[in-house]
Motif scaffolding. Structure first.
Motif, PDB file in Angstrom:
ATOM      1  N   ASP A 251      -8.733  -2.116 -14.396  1.00  0.00           N
ATOM      2  CA  ASP A 251      -8.111  -3.183 -13.607  1.00  0.00           C
ATOM      3  C   ASP A 251      -7.569  -2.659 -12.281  1.00  0.00           C
ATOM      4  O   ASP A 251      -7.279  -3.443 -11.374  1.00  0.00           O
ATOM      5  CB  ASP A 251      -6.983  -3.826 -14.420  1.00  0.00           C
ATOM      6  CG  ASP A 251      -7.492  -4.427 -15.712  1.00  0.00           C
ATOM      7  OD1 ASP A 251      -8.060  -5.533 -15.665  1.00  0.00           O
ATOM      8  OD2 ASP A 251      -7.352  -3.783 -16.772  1.00  0.00           O
ATOM      9  N   ALA A 252      -7.431  -1.340 -12.176  1.00  0.00           N
ATOM     10  CA  ALA A 252      -6.981  -0.710 -10.933  1.00  0.00           C
ATOM     11  C   ALA A 252      -7.352   0.763 -10.993  1.00  0.00           C
ATOM     12  O   ALA A 252      -7.491   1.342 -12.078  1.00  0.00           O
ATOM     13  CB  ALA A 252      -5.482  -0.877 -10.735  1.00  0.00           C
ATOM     14  N   PHE A 253      -7.504   1.359  -9.816  1.00  0.00           N
ATOM     15  CA  PHE A 253      -7.824   2.785  -9.704  1.00  0.00           C
ATOM     16  C   PHE A 253      -6.643   3.493  -9.070  1.00  0.00           C
ATOM     17  O   PHE A 253      -6.017   2.976  -8.136  1.00  0.00           O
ATOM     18  CB  PHE A 253      -9.073   2.995  -8.852  1.00  0.00           C
ATOM     19  CG  PHE A 253      -9.466   4.443  -8.710  1.00  0.00           C
ATOM     20  CD1 PHE A 253     -10.237   5.058  -9.678  1.00  0.00           C
ATOM     21  CD2 PHE A 253      -9.042   5.195  -7.622  1.00  0.00           C
ATOM     22  CE1 PHE A 253     -10.595   6.399  -9.566  1.00  0.00           C
ATOM     23  CE2 PHE A 253      -9.385   6.527  -7.498  1.00  0.00           C
ATOM     24  CZ  PHE A 253     -10.169   7.136  -8.480  1.00  0.00           C
ATOM     25  N   VAL A 254      -6.354   4.719  -9.533  1.00  0.00           N
ATOM     26  CA  VAL A 254      -5.232   5.480  -8.980  1.00  0.00           C
ATOM     27  C   VAL A 254      -5.567   6.963  -8.983  1.00  0.00           C
ATOM     28  O   VAL A 254      -6.115   7.485  -9.952  1.00  0.00           O
ATOM     29  CB  VAL A 254      -3.932   5.219  -9.770  1.00  0.00           C
ATOM     30  CG1 VAL A 254      -4.117   5.502 -11.264  1.00  0.00           C
ATOM     31  CG2 VAL A 254      -2.772   6.030  -9.202  1.00  0.00           C
ATOM     32  N   LEU A 255      -5.267   7.641  -7.866  1.00  0.00           N
ATOM     33  CA  LEU A 255      -5.443   9.087  -7.775  1.00  0.00           C
ATOM     34  C   LEU A 255      -4.504   9.630  -6.696  1.00  0.00           C
ATOM     35  O   LEU A 255      -4.775   9.490  -5.504  1.00  0.00           O
ATOM     36  CB  LEU A 255      -6.895   9.441  -7.428  1.00  0.00           C
ATOM     37  CG  LEU A 255      -7.216  10.941  -7.338  1.00  0.00           C
ATOM     38  CD1 LEU A 255      -6.927  11.646  -8.657  1.00  0.00           C
ATOM     39  CD2 LEU A 255      -8.669  11.156  -6.925  1.00  0.00           C
ATOM     40  N   PRO A 256      -3.375  10.240  -7.094  1.00  0.00           N
ATOM     41  CA  PRO A 256      -2.422  10.780  -6.115  1.00  0.00           C
ATOM     42  C   PRO A 256      -2.794  12.186  -5.668  1.00  0.00           C
ATOM     43  O   PRO A 256      -2.015  13.137  -5.802  1.00  0.00           O
ATOM     44  CB  PRO A 256      -1.104  10.764  -6.896  1.00  0.00           C
ATOM     45  CG  PRO A 256      -1.526  11.005  -8.317  1.00  0.00           C
ATOM     46  CD  PRO A 256      -2.873  10.337  -8.474  1.00  0.00           C
ATOM     47  N   SER A 257      -3.985  12.344  -5.115  1.00  0.00           N
ATOM     48  CA  SER A 257      -4.488  13.661  -4.740  1.00  0.00           C
ATOM     49  C   SER A 257      -3.632  14.288  -3.644  1.00  0.00           C
ATOM     50  O   SER A 257      -3.145  13.613  -2.742  1.00  0.00           O
ATOM     51  CB  SER A 257      -5.932  13.540  -4.262  1.00  0.00           C
ATOM     52  OG  SER A 257      -6.434  14.790  -3.866  1.00  0.00           O
ATOM     53  N   ARG A 258      -3.494  15.602  -3.725  1.00  0.00           N
ATOM     54  CA  ARG A 258      -2.759  16.334  -2.687  1.00  0.00           C
ATOM     55  C   ARG A 258      -3.608  16.583  -1.445  1.00  0.00           C
ATOM     56  O   ARG A 258      -3.085  17.010  -0.421  1.00  0.00           O
ATOM     57  CB  ARG A 258      -2.264  17.661  -3.256  1.00  0.00           C
ATOM     58  CG  ARG A 258      -1.183  17.508  -4.323  1.00  0.00           C
ATOM     59  CD  ARG A 258      -0.730  18.860  -4.866  1.00  0.00           C
ATOM     60  NE  ARG A 258       0.486  18.741  -5.633  1.00  0.00           N
ATOM     61  CZ  ARG A 258       0.553  18.579  -6.957  1.00  0.00           C
ATOM     62  NH1 ARG A 258      -0.575  18.513  -7.660  1.00  0.00           N
ATOM     63  NH2 ARG A 258       1.701  18.476  -7.573  1.00  0.00           N
ATOM     64  N   GLY A 259      -4.907  16.325  -1.539  1.00  0.00           N
ATOM     65  CA  GLY A 259      -5.758  16.519  -0.376  1.00  0.00           C
ATOM     66  C   GLY A 259      -7.194  16.145  -0.669  1.00  0.00           C
ATOM     67  O   GLY A 259      -7.741  16.552  -1.699  1.00  0.00           O
ATOM     68  N   GLU A 260      -7.799  15.371   0.216  1.00  0.00           N
ATOM     69  CA  GLU A 260      -9.205  15.004   0.123  1.00  0.00           C
ATOM     70  C   GLU A 260      -9.805  15.022   1.522  1.00  0.00           C
ATOM     71  O   GLU A 260      -9.171  14.571   2.479  1.00  0.00           O
ATOM     72  CB  GLU A 260      -9.385  13.601  -0.466  1.00  0.00           C
ATOM     73  CG  GLU A 260      -8.892  13.440  -1.895  1.00  0.00           C
ATOM     74  CD  GLU A 260      -9.745  14.189  -2.911  1.00  0.00           C
ATOM     75  OE1 GLU A 260     -10.943  14.421  -2.628  1.00  0.00           O
ATOM     76  OE2 GLU A 260      -9.210  14.545  -3.982  1.00  0.00           O
ATOM     77  N   GLY A 261     -11.040  15.542   1.613  1.00  0.00           N
ATOM     78  CA  GLY A 261     -11.728  15.506   2.891  1.00  0.00           C
ATOM     79  C   GLY A 261     -12.369  14.152   3.165  1.00  0.00           C
ATOM     80  O   GLY A 261     -12.463  13.726   4.318  1.00  0.00           O
TER      81      GLY A 261
END
Length: 373
Positions: A251-261
């Motif tokens: 129902d929702a997507f979540v990703l608290p990444s510290r860094g993405e290019g």
């Protein structure tokens, strides 16, 4: 279509399940459909389940003979650039997630005629690392909005509840799984009809995530007498064709990444119309805004200490998403589903309009290829 100035060879991982391989595969197929790639030099063996029609195109390109005076696109990090293959033009196509680049990368780039990067964040940071701005070209990875679209039959996920959050990531500290678990386990009680599904891969570390995951869950369980909402682990490989079904089970997507290019999982989730929660920092801001996504406040940026992640990141700077900000956004999406669905619909519209792969090829990659020749 105007005649190309020279034949094009694409060199990089093609067949695997890593982010680089998936992005290379998508770009090669889109460029091949436009008649812009003649040959592929694959640096890996098949590990991903590639659809038969796509696999046939890739096999044909891999079997093609080298063309004289070729332009070689190195879809790899700089430490895998190969300068021995004869070529009139060399393009490096890569991304990185931190402020700054690992030692030696910028120097290696001087042997390339052009450097392609997928995000505006990379344009700024690579220039700051010493790569000539004249060499840099924006070449987004894009997303297949026909494959990643609403309406797929949901993948069965045992234990998922009425509202299911999904996160997709490699089991690395950089991906912020510890932040996600702290926020989710603190925010949702066991009697709430909410679950979190973690689609985890571990191609780099080869580490079983279960012990660490269980340790965090038990630590929060001891501090919450009423229990916590369930965390579900899915770590089997999924084919490209199965991924839309996984997004359909959420129902929702979540990703608290510290860094993405770039942020491939965010783009795929948004193309599927999911309300998407990600950091207000880095490469994903190329396509994520406060109008089409939920942006987590950044607490600060900090240098990576030895042992926190892959050695490649040691001494470089990543972001630290704020746990309380993430808790607030998780609750907001659950408490206001109609508004969340409207934001997901906006995300879908934006991805189709601006970041669909064939359009990205025509608007960014082919002009960058012409500039290289």
């Amino acid at each position: 279509m105007a005649q190309r100035r020279m034949p094009v060879t694409w060199r990089g991982s093609i067949w695997g399940s890593t982010g680089y391989a998936g992005s290379n595969r998508a770009a090669v197929l889109a460029l091949a459909a436009a008649g812009e790639v003649d040959r592929v030099m694959a640096l890996d063996r098949p590990t991903a389940a590639v659809p038969p029609a796509q696999a046939e195109v890739l096999r044909r390109l891999c079997a093609a003979k080298a063309a004289d005076s070729a332009c070689i696109i190195n879809g790899t990090p700089p430490f895998r650039f190969d300068l021995r293959e004869p070529a009139r033009r060399r393009i490096g196509y890569f991304t990185f997630e931190s402020l700054g680049l690992p030692p030696g990368w910028a120097g290696t780039c001087k042997f390339m005629n052009c450097i392609w990067v997928p995000s505006r964040f990379n344009l700024e940071q690579f220039a700051a690392a010493g790569i000539s701005a004249g060499k840099l070209h924006l070449a987004p990875y894009g997303v297949d909005t026909r494959l990643f679209a609403p309406g797929a039959p949901p993948l069965p996920v045992a234990g998922r509840r009425a509202f299911n959050f999904l996160s997709v990531f490699e089991w690395q500290w950089r991906k912020g799984w510890d932040i996600l678990l702290r926020a989710f386990l603190s925010e949702f009680r066991g009697d709430e009809d909410v679950s979190l599904t973690l689609k985890v891969s571990h191609d780099f570390h080869r580490v079983d995530p279960r012990p660490e995951l269980q340790r965090l869950i038990q630590a929060h369980g001891r501090s919450k007498p009423d229990g916590h909402a369930p965390v579900l682990l899915l770590d089997r490989r999924l084919s490209d064709a199965e991924m839309p079904a996984l997004f359909a089970a959420a129902d929702a997507f979540v990703l608290p990444s510290r860094g993405e290019g770039w942020g491939r999982p965010y783009a795929e989730a948004m193309a599927c119309g999911l309300p998407t929660i990600g950091p207000n920092w880095g490469g994903p801001l190329t396509f994520m805004t406060s109008a089409n996504a939920y942006l987590i406040d950044i607490e600060d940026t900090r240098r990576v200490q030895r042992g926190q992640d892959l050695p490649l990141y040691t001494g470089l700077t990543l972001a630290e998403p704020n746990v309380e900000s993430l808790r607030h956004l998780l609750r907001e999406v659950v408490a206001h589903p109609e508004a969340a669905q409207a934001r997901g619909a906006q995300a879908r519209a934006d991805m189709v309009r601006d970041w669909d792969l064939p359009q990205v090829v025509q608007q960014y990659l082919i002009p960058a290829l012409r500039a290289a020749g």
